[in-house]
Write a protein that holds these residues in place. Structure first.
Motif, PDB file in Angstrom:
ATOM      1  N   ALA A  12       0.828  -1.210   0.000  1.00  0.00           N
ATOM      2  CA  ALA A  12       0.000   0.000   0.000  1.00  0.00           C
ATOM      3  C   ALA A  12       0.858   1.253   0.000  1.00  0.00           C
ATOM      4  O   ALA A  12       0.510   2.262  -0.623  1.00  0.00           O
ATOM      5  N   SER A  13       1.971   1.188   0.678  1.00  0.00           N
ATOM      6  CA  SER A  13       2.844   2.364   0.736  1.00  0.00           C
ATOM      7  C   SER A  13       3.403   2.700  -0.649  1.00  0.00           C
ATOM      8  O   SER A  13       3.554   3.869  -1.002  1.00  0.00           O
ATOM      9  N   ALA A  14       3.700   1.666  -1.448  1.00  0.00           N
ATOM     10  CA  ALA A  14       4.216   1.911  -2.794  1.00  0.00           C
ATOM     11  C   ALA A  14       3.137   2.548  -3.674  1.00  0.00           C
ATOM     12  O   ALA A  14       3.422   3.447  -4.483  1.00  0.00           O
ATOM     13  N   THR A  15       1.901   2.067  -3.553  1.00  0.00           N
ATOM     14  CA  THR A  15       0.798   2.657  -4.319  1.00  0.00           C
ATOM     15  C   THR A  15       0.596   4.114  -3.939  1.00  0.00           C
ATOM     16  O   THR A  15       0.406   4.992  -4.809  1.00  0.00           O
ATOM     17  N   ARG A  16       0.656   4.368  -2.634  1.00  0.00           N
ATOM     18  CA  ARG A  16       0.491   5.758  -2.163  1.00  0.00           C
ATOM     19  C   ARG A  16       1.594   6.651  -2.716  1.00  0.00           C
ATOM     20  O   ARG A  16       1.345   7.768  -3.174  1.00  0.00           O
ATOM     21  N   ASP A  17       2.827   6.165  -2.677  1.00  0.00           N
ATOM     22  CA  ASP A  17       3.944   6.972  -3.174  1.00  0.00           C
ATOM     23  C   ASP A  17       3.819   7.231  -4.677  1.00  0.00           C
ATOM     24  O   ASP A  17       4.163   8.311  -5.157  1.00  0.00           O
ATOM     25  N   ALA A  18       3.330   6.237  -5.413  1.00  0.00           N
ATOM     26  CA  ALA A  18       3.158   6.427  -6.852  1.00  0.00           C
ATOM     27  C   ALA A  18       2.110   7.501  -7.142  1.00  0.00           C
ATOM     28  O   ALA A  18       2.294   8.354  -8.028  1.00  0.00           O
ATOM     29  N   LEU A  19       1.007   7.470  -6.400  1.00  0.00           N
ATOM     30  CA  LEU A  19      -0.030   8.486  -6.583  1.00  0.00           C
ATOM     31  C   LEU A  19       0.480   9.871  -6.203  1.00  0.00           C
ATOM     32  O   LEU A  19       0.210  10.863  -6.890  1.00  0.00           O
ATOM     33  N   LEU A  20       1.251   9.936  -5.098  1.00  0.00           N
ATOM     34  CA  LEU A  20       1.818  11.228  -4.692  1.00  0.00           C
ATOM     35  C   LEU A  20       2.780  11.766  -5.739  1.00  0.00           C
ATOM     36  O   LEU A  20       2.839  12.971  -5.990  1.00  0.00           O
ATOM     37  N   ALA A  21       3.520  10.865  -6.376  1.00  0.00           N
ATOM     38  CA  ALA A  21       4.460  11.292  -7.409  1.00  0.00           C
ATOM     39  C   ALA A  21       3.700  11.879  -8.611  1.00  0.00           C
ATOM     40  O   ALA A  21       4.112  12.896  -9.183  1.00  0.00           O
ATOM     41  N   LEU A  22       2.583  11.256  -8.985  1.00  0.00           N
ATOM     42  CA  LEU A  22       1.783  11.778 -10.097  1.00  0.00           C
ATOM     43  C   LEU A  22       1.198  13.147  -9.756  1.00  0.00           C
ATOM     44  O   LEU A  22       1.202  14.065 -10.591  1.00  0.00           O
ATOM     45  N   VAL A  23       0.699  13.264  -8.519  1.00  0.00           N
ATOM     46  CA  VAL A  23       0.157  14.556  -8.085  1.00  0.00           C
ATOM     47  C   VAL A  23       1.252  15.614  -8.082  1.00  0.00           C
ATOM     48  O   VAL A  23       1.046  16.756  -8.511  1.00  0.00           O
ATOM     49  N   ALA A  24       2.441  15.244  -7.620  1.00  0.00           N
ATOM     50  CA  ALA A  24       3.555  16.188  -7.572  1.00  0.00           C
ATOM     51  C   ALA A  24       3.934  16.667  -8.968  1.00  0.00           C
ATOM     52  O   ALA A  24       4.174  17.859  -9.192  1.00  0.00           O
ATOM     53  N   LEU A  25       3.981  15.754  -9.930  1.00  0.00           N
ATOM     54  CA  LEU A  25       4.313  16.138 -11.300  1.00  0.00           C
ATOM     55  C   LEU A  25       3.247  17.068 -11.897  1.00  0.00           C
ATOM     56  O   LEU A  25       3.568  18.011 -12.619  1.00  0.00           O
ATOM     57  N   ALA A  26       1.966  16.776 -11.581  1.00  0.00           N
ATOM     58  CA  ALA A  26       0.887  17.633 -12.073  1.00  0.00           C
ATOM     59  C   ALA A  26       1.000  19.037 -11.497  1.00  0.00           C
ATOM     60  O   ALA A  26       0.794  20.035 -12.195  1.00  0.00           O
ATOM     61  N   LEU A  27       1.343  19.125 -10.210  1.00  0.00           N
ATOM     62  CA  LEU A  27       1.493  20.441  -9.585  1.00  0.00           C
ATOM     63  C   LEU A  27       2.710  21.184 -10.132  1.00  0.00           C
ATOM     64  O   LEU A  27       2.679  22.407 -10.311  1.00  0.00           O
ATOM     65  N   LEU A  28       3.779  20.463 -10.405  1.00  0.00           N
ATOM     66  CA  LEU A  28       4.958  21.097 -10.999  1.00  0.00           C
ATOM     67  C   LEU A  28       4.643  21.688 -12.370  1.00  0.00           C
ATOM     68  O   LEU A  28       5.198  22.722 -12.769  1.00  0.00           O
ATOM     69  N   ALA A  29       3.767  21.021 -13.101  1.00  0.00           N
ATOM     70  CA  ALA A  29       3.414  21.481 -14.446  1.00  0.00           C
ATOM     71  C   ALA A  29       2.243  22.457 -14.447  1.00  0.00           C
ATOM     72  O   ALA A  29       1.755  22.840 -15.519  1.00  0.00           O
ATOM     73  N   ALA A  30       1.783  22.891 -13.280  1.00  0.00           N
ATOM     74  CA  ALA A  30       0.617  23.774 -13.196  1.00  0.00           C
ATOM     75  C   ALA A  30       0.752  25.047 -14.027  1.00  0.00           C
ATOM     76  O   ALA A  30      -0.217  25.473 -14.661  1.00  0.00           O
ATOM     77  N   PRO A  31       1.928  25.702 -14.062  1.00  0.00           N
ATOM     78  CA  PRO A  31       2.020  26.916 -14.898  1.00  0.00           C
ATOM     79  C   PRO A  31       1.754  26.656 -16.375  1.00  0.00           C
ATOM     80  O   PRO A  31       1.447  27.591 -17.118  1.00  0.00           O
ATOM     81  N   LEU A  32       1.861  25.384 -16.806  1.00  0.00           N
ATOM     82  CA  LEU A  32       1.626  25.065 -18.220  1.00  0.00           C
ATOM     83  C   LEU A  32       0.143  24.864 -18.518  1.00  0.00           C
ATOM     84  O   LEU A  32      -0.340  25.267 -19.586  1.00  0.00           O
ATOM     85  N   TRP A  33      -0.591  24.227 -17.588  1.00  0.00           N
ATOM     86  CA  TRP A  33      -1.993  23.947 -17.887  1.00  0.00           C
ATOM     87  C   TRP A  33      -2.980  24.931 -17.248  1.00  0.00           C
ATOM     88  O   TRP A  33      -4.153  24.985 -17.638  1.00  0.00           O
ATOM     89  N   THR A  34      -2.514  25.741 -16.311  1.00  0.00           N
ATOM     90  CA  THR A  34      -3.417  26.723 -15.702  1.00  0.00           C
ATOM     91  C   THR A  34      -3.976  27.724 -16.710  1.00  0.00           C
ATOM     92  O   THR A  34      -5.175  28.047 -16.667  1.00  0.00           O
TER      93      THR A  34
END
Length: 260
Positions: free
Chosen positions: A7-29
């Motif tokens: 479960a911890s690996a699944t959680r970390d994978a989801l957090l990584a996807l969320v982190a990448l989306a937030l990093l790219a926010a200036p592009l899609w905002t």
């Protein structure tokens, strides 16, 4: 090797996807268009009218500053100087230009290509094509002959198609095409509007023409939307970087293999 993902690996994978989306926010905002002005564009149909070309809506024909085409002189009735000049030429007179020809031949159009201020002119609701003749009766000291401006009546349908842009060969901005098809359109950013009619092709192959023009802009951004836009643009990447750093610090790599 386990046949399940912790479960911890699944959680970390989801957090990584969320982190990448937030990093790219200036592009899609900016695609959300949460704040900033909205630009408005209108379209007016252009039709042939007897021997001339006019807006289908009579009230548009008196709109100052919106000529039917920048390739048709005097298609804006307030363009006084060309109207006075072309009115004289249309009456049968010719006007001297600054161009000269070494030939006495008065046929054809000897004016240098690309030097014309416009290709056509509207005089007394009639469209004319600009042409040029050589004054072969008077030779200058250097042996050249002055070129004169003249006008010849032109077929309005052919002129309208000649000066238009759009289908099927040229491309125009999407918002301009939408304004032509629907009568109006909005865009989050200003676009370059052709200063000539846009040609559209109907399902039956018939061409229709519309002059698209800017109708100003409005900014209805609320304080809440403005704050959300700034948070996504500036704060979201910092949060994404922090999340990605945390996920990376928990990452473990285990190697299982032989001594080789």
């Amino acid at each position: 090797m386990p046949d399940y993902i912790p479960a911890s690996a699944t959680r970390d994978a989801l957090l990584a996807l969320v982190a990448l989306a937030l990093l790219a926010a200036p592009l899609w905002t900016p695609l959300l268009h949460l704040s900033g002005p909205t630009y408005h564009y209108e379209g007016a149909e252009v039709v042939t009218d007897g021997d001339g070309i006019a807006y289908a809506d009579d009230s548009m024909n008196g709109l100052s500053g919106l000529p039917i085409s920048n390739d048709i002189a005097c298609s804006d009735q307030f363009d006084i100087r060309p109207c006075a000049l072309e009115g004289l030429v249309a009456s049968g007179a010719t006007v001297p230009t600054n161009w000269y020809s070494g030939s006495q031949n008065s046929t054809g159009s000897p004016a240098p290509s690309g030097n014309e201020r416009y290709r056509y002119a509207m005089v007394n609701d009639t469209v004319y094509e600009t042409t040029y003749v050589v004054n072969g009766s008077a030779q200058n000291d250097n042996g050249s002959y002055r070129i004169y401006l003249a006008l010849e009546p032109a077929e309005p349908g052919e002129v309208l198609r000649s000066v238009s842009v759009g289908e099927p060969h040229e491309e125009v901005p999407d918002v301009v095409e939408e304004a032509a098809r629907r009568g109006s359109a909005n865009a989050p950013a200003a676009v370059d509007v052709p200063e000539t009619p846009v040609r559209l092709e109907d399902d039956d192959g018939t061409d229709t023409y519309y002059r698209v023009y800017s109708n100003g802009s409005t900014d209805d951004t609320t304080p809440l939307l403005w704050a959300i836009d700034r948070l996504l643009t500036y704060a979201a990447p910092l949060v994404g970087l922090a999340l990605l750093t945390g996920v990376w610090s928990r990452l473990e790599v285990t190697y299982v293999g032989g001594e080789d």
